[in-house]
Design a protein around this motif. Structure first.
Motif, short mmCIF file in Angstrom:
data_model
loop_
_atom_site.label_atom_id
_atom_site.label_comp_id
_atom_site.label_asym_id
_atom_site.label_seq_id
_atom_site.Cartn_x
_atom_site.Cartn_y
_atom_site.Cartn_z
N CYS A 180 -5.34 -12.99 44.98
CA CYS A 180 -5.36 -11.72 45.69
C CYS A 180 -3.93 -11.36 46.12
N GLU A 214 -3.09 -9.35 48.30
CA GLU A 214 -3.05 -9.05 49.73
C GLU A 214 -2.96 -10.35 50.55
N CYS A 215 -3.90 -11.26 50.33
CA CYS A 215 -3.97 -12.46 51.17
C CYS A 215 -3.63 -13.74 50.42
N CYS A 246 -9.09 -9.74 46.45
CA CYS A 246 -10.36 -10.45 46.62
C CYS A 246 -11.38 -9.46 47.18
N CYS A 269 -10.54 -8.18 50.81
CA CYS A 269 -9.41 -7.25 50.90
C CYS A 269 -9.74 -5.91 50.23
ZN ZN Z 1 -7.53 -10.99 49.70
#
Ligand code: ZN
Length: 107
Positions: free
Chosen positions: A79, A81-82, A100, A103
């Motif tokens: 992911c 983002e995270c 994911c 997110c």
């Molecule tokens: Zn994520």
């Protein structure tokens, strides 16, 4: 063999299909334009549609190449983002997913 093998195979198959489509369009495009003006207008219109298909296919191939490259380098499936690993099931459904589920839901 890795967990993304099925995805790679699917993408390679898709890329072949797109390549065949592009080749076919190229061949059709080589046909001389019909000199009848009314028919020519229709041909031009369809060539606009063709170039849209063409462009779409090229973009998709570029995207597929990028994903295959990421799989190769073990950079695929995280992911952006995270940094969590995206579940394989999700990637199989959406190979170009870059978030994911959590997110993506918070977008
Ligand atoms: Zn994520």
């Amino acid at each position: 063999m890795n967990e993304y093998n099925g995805i790679s195979q699917g993408l390679l198959k898709r890329r072949r299909e797109l390549q065949i489509r592009i080749d076919k369009l190229k061949k059709d495009g080589d046909d001389p334009l019909n000199m009848d003006s009314e028919e020519q207008a229709i041909e031009l219109e369809s060539s606009e549609v063709q170039s849209a298909i063409y462009e779409g296919a090229f973009k998709e191939i570029a995207q597929i190449n990028k994903i295959l490259d990421m799989i190769e380098k073990n950079e695929y499936g995280k992911c952006i983002e995270c940094g969590e690993q995206i579940p394989v099931k999700r990637l199989e459904a959406i190979p170009h997913a870059s978030y994911c589920v959590d997110c993506a839901a918070s977008k």
